[in-house]
Design a protein around this motif. Structure first.
Motif: not given
Length: 237
Positions: A6-33
């Protein structure tokens, strides 16, 4: 069955040369799964689907070689190719683990001025050499599997170690915005603070010294509050 993201995607640009990682695809509140997966989705060391020959290739009564055993499991599944039920997950794994001493040459390891790391790498390599002869598997494949296992295994005090698809794409921070937990047969990634859309998802890999981070993950944190420096004093003078 029963898993979801829920609310995640694989991101690359935000990590520049470090590779890929999970990124929030929408806002999430504390406690959200963010991710909710059944235990059946975990790639475990102690799994009866692993042939007996492979389970017995690395005998470890003292649980001192979990990384090598998990590496053997990963290498075995990779060797199966498309016949492995984990094939789609294995396709997401990188061809190498940048910076991991487990993939260095013997000379490079010996030149490292960190005795804790050099001793452990030599111990693991000796273990893998013996296993390679027992199961007739490529040394490069075994070392790759072990480096993958060391950098991606999650420990929630279950028996053995395991890899968790998707969650193992989270990056490390000592100030994480998410955490991993296990309850009622499911492993869950939850937000521990509000997360903005496009923000990387971070978990804490552990509270370890820099040498342990280098050995397991192939990098050293910029600022590590758990780093230790031992200074010996001569009190006889």
């Amino acid at each position: 069955q029963g898993g979801f993201t829920k609310g995640i995607r694989l991101g690359e640009a935000v990590f520049s040369e470090d590779g890929k990682g999970l990124v929030a695809s929408r806002e999430a509140e504390k406690g959200d799964t963010l991710i909710h997966l059944p235990q059946a989705s975990l790639l475990r060391t102690l799994d009866k689907t692993l042939p007996t020959k492979y389970r017995n290739a690395i005998l470890d009564p003292e649980n001192e070689m979990l990384t090598a055993r998990q590496g053997l499991r990963v290498a075995y599944e990779r060797k199966l190719g498309r016949e492995s039920p984990w094939y789609p997950y294995l396709q997401t794994l990188p061809p190498s683990v940048l910076g991991s001493p487990l993939l260095w040459t013997e000379k490079e390891v010996d030149n490292l001025d960190l005795q804790t790391v050099t001793q452990e790498v030599h111990f693991i390599n000796a273990t893998l050499t013996a296993a390679m002869e027992n199961v007739k598997m490529s040394g490069n494949l075994l070392r790759w599997g072990t480096a993958i296992a060391a950098s991606r295994s999650i420990d929630l005090k279950l028996r053995g170690s395991f890899l968790c698809p998707l969650i193992d794409l989270c990056r490390h921070s000592f100030h994480p915005n998410a955490e991993v937990s296990m309850e009622d047969g499911f492993i869950t990634l939850s937000a521990v603070k509000d997360i903005e859309e496009g923000e990387p998802i971070y978990i804490r890999y552990g509270e370890e010294r820099n040498d342990i981070f280098l050995l397991n993950y192939g990098f050293v944190p910029d600022e590590n509050p758990h780093e230790e420096i031992k200074i010996k004093f001569n009190t006889t003078q």
